[in-house]
Design a protein around this motif. Structure first.
Motif, short mmCIF file in Angstrom:
data_model
loop_
_atom_site.label_atom_id
_atom_site.label_comp_id
_atom_site.label_asym_id
_atom_site.label_seq_id
_atom_site.Cartn_x
_atom_site.Cartn_y
_atom_site.Cartn_z
N PHE A 17 -9.96 0.88 1.11
CA PHE A 17 -10.65 1.32 -0.11
C PHE A 17 -10.14 2.27 -0.98
CE2 PHE A 17 -13.60 -1.55 1.89
CZ PHE A 17 -14.17 -2.36 0.97
N GLY A 18 -10.01 3.56 -0.47
CA GLY A 18 -9.55 4.59 -1.38
C GLY A 18 -8.27 4.62 -1.73
N LEU A 19 -7.50 4.27 -0.95
CA LEU A 19 -6.16 4.40 -1.52
C LEU A 19 -5.82 3.39 -2.59
CD1 LEU A 19 -4.00 5.18 1.96
CD2 LEU A 19 -4.48 6.71 -0.07
N SER A 20 -6.17 1.94 -2.31
CA SER A 20 -5.88 0.95 -3.31
C SER A 20 -6.53 1.23 -4.48
CB SER A 20 -6.46 -0.42 -2.78
OG SER A 20 -7.76 -0.50 -2.57
N THR A 21 -7.66 1.91 -4.45
CA THR A 21 -8.46 2.43 -5.76
C THR A 21 -7.50 3.52 -6.37
OG1 THR A 21 -10.64 1.69 -4.95
CG2 THR A 21 -10.46 3.27 -6.79
N ALA A 22 -7.11 4.30 -5.85
CA ALA A 22 -6.46 5.58 -6.53
C ALA A 22 -5.21 4.97 -6.91
CB ALA A 22 -5.93 6.75 -5.38
N LEU A 23 -4.33 4.10 -6.54
CA LEU A 23 -3.02 3.33 -7.12
C LEU A 23 -3.34 2.66 -8.17
CD1 LEU A 23 0.13 3.27 -6.75
CD2 LEU A 23 -0.43 1.30 -5.08
N GLU A 24 -4.17 1.85 -8.18
CA GLU A 24 -4.57 1.00 -9.29
C GLU A 24 -5.40 1.91 -10.37
OE1 GLU A 24 -5.02 -2.42 -11.81
OE2 GLU A 24 -4.04 -2.20 -9.81
N LEU A 25 -6.06 2.61 -10.36
CA LEU A 25 -6.62 3.69 -11.26
C LEU A 25 -5.22 4.44 -11.99
CD1 LEU A 25 -9.90 5.00 -10.11
CD2 LEU A 25 -9.57 3.21 -11.90
N ASN A 26 -4.48 4.99 -11.18
CA ASN A 26 -3.19 5.48 -11.64
C ASN A 26 -2.42 4.65 -12.58
OD1 ASN A 26 0.01 5.92 -11.41
ND2 ASN A 26 -0.91 7.99 -11.34
N LYS A 27 -2.37 3.34 -12.27
CA LYS A 27 -1.55 2.21 -12.77
C LYS A 27 -2.22 2.19 -14.26
CE LYS A 27 0.23 -0.41 -9.05
NZ LYS A 27 0.10 -1.72 -8.42
#
Length: 427
Positions: A17-27
């Motif tokens: 949850f945390g890492l996939s959210t971080a990467l998508e928000l960065n995108k």
């Protein structure tokens, strides 16, 4: 209040949850993101770790079926080095299993194909390595499914985050003791060492540790599920390598093909699990809850309750009788965040401004790794459909059906029970 791309964002939890959210928000242009966790990902006692997780689109629910089909596209492309399309066999000891029938219909309605097995012994005609005792069982086989290297996938996801400039803090400086508040607003997190970190927005992706930070027993609780591993020789692994992922939906026990290279055979149970009892302070009040430990690794002891060990052993004897008495090389409890119907919780907190919750994996979130961040970010930005936001809302206490966390009908085995004091001391 809508998020701004200039906001500082703390994400607590470096799992799927945390890492996939971080990467998508960065995108999407958010440039100031910090991810916190007790350990470097893949977090050793998280639920998104070790050698394998099931990848399948077999759901009775159309939302997760659609998401899973999208995810399999990602597994087949971006994460193809982690994905093994071995097939997935859903089996039951009695006819007409509700989840199996609904899942089969859902796949076919979406244009997919499955192989009916009124007699599960038919599975042996598809896979030369199947040696399971399938007498009296039925089910179906989905060939467009399999398993993924869980730890490897999380490591790859974490590396992607690092490359684009997302900050990851672990150890005591990454271990959150409580939310930091100013009135009704969450302004950061308090750390176990006594310090704190401030942020415009805090996202909780804390999985089974969520009850330590939020008192939401009506919406989520934590339970441990048994997992066991045995070591095979290369020749032993070769004899059974041509097998699918198999699950006995009656007992909840499931197995993977032996892992290439290490020749490790893994079994686990997707059931109702075991609850602990710990006293925590949440928002200034002492609460009793079920949660894994926070101050040390929950994967270290290798302890399983005797009844959990017996159930895995019976599953091993049923699915791989040749190795039915082989000693475990490792065992552990894998901690789930349970929710009433197995739905995720992806929502702004209704009364704490600045707090967004992305948790409630309910033992089935990992497979969505390639697409999960997109769905979470849509909810975070208020772009998701009203139906989806309602499905993943953080329920209020009056919406509760009590403490029943039955899930989506995919679990099997005995009812949930609380660990005894002696058992809990061995964790």
């Amino acid at each position: 209040m809508a998020a701004s791309q200039s906001d500082s964002i703390i994400i607590v939890g470096a799992g799927v949850f945390g890492l996939s959210t971080a990467l998508e928000l960065n995108k999407r242009g958010y440039a100031n993101i910090t991810v916190l966790d007790r350990y470097v990902p893949p977090v050793v006692d998280g639920s998104s770790v070790d050698i394998s997780r099931i990848i399948r689109s077999d759901y009775a629910d159309p939302v997760y079926n659609k998401m899973a089909r999208e995810a399999i596209q990602g597994w087949s492309t971006e994460y193809k080095d982690m994905y093994h399309e071995s097939g997935y066999a859903l089996l039951a000891e009695t006819p007409g299993h509700s989840y199996i029938e609904k899942s089969k219909a859902m796949i076919r309605s979406a244009g997919g194909e499955v192989e009916d097995m009124p007699d599960a012994s038919k599975l042996r005609s598809f896979y030369s390595g199947v040696q399971a005792n399938l007498a009296g069982m039925n089910g179906y086989l989905n060939r467009v499914a399999g398993w993924a290297d869980a730890a490897g996938s999380i490591q790859k996801l974490a590396s992607k985050c690092s490359v684009v400039g997302i900050t990851l803090i672990t150890g005591p400086r990454g271990t959150v003791r409580s939310l930091r508040r100013e009135g009704s607003r969450v302004v950061g997190v308090n750390l176990v060492g006594g310090g704190h970190l401030l942020a415009s927005r805090v996202i909780l992706s804390t999985g089974a540790w969520t009850p330590r930070l939020l008192h939401i027993p009506h919406a989520a609780s934590s339970s441990g599920q048994p997992v066991g591993f045995i070591q095979l020789t290369r020749e032993e692994a070769r004899r059974i390598e041509n097998t699918p992922v198999m699950i006995n939906m009656t007992t909840g026990v499931f197995s993977f093909p032996p892992t290439p290279g290490s020749n490790i055979l893994k079994l686990a149970r997707h059931g109702f699990g075991y609850q602990s009892e710990v006293n925590v302070e949440v928002d200034g009040a002492r609460q009793s809850t079920s949660s894994p430990k926070i101050d040390s690794s929950n994967a270290q002891s290798g302890f399983l309750p005797d009844d959990a060990d017996d159930a895995l052993r019976q599953g091993l004897r049923q699915l791989f009788p040749e190795f039915g008495d082989r000693p475990w090389m490792n065992r552990r409890l894998c901690w789930y965040t349970d929710t009433p119907e197995g739905d995720f919780i992806i929502d702004n907190h209704p009364s704490m401004e600045g707090l967004f919750v992305a948790t409630g994996g309910a033992g089935h979130a990992f497979k969505f790794l390639p697409v999960l961040g997109k769905y979470i970010a849509d909810c975070f930005e208020g772009k998701a459909s009203e139906a989806l936001r309602k499905k993943w809302r953080l329920r209020l206490p009056h919406e509760s059906k009590g403490s029943i966390m039955a899930g989506d009908g995919s679990r099997g085995g005995p009812p949930q029970r609380k660990l005894t004091v002696l058992e809990q001391a061995k964790l």
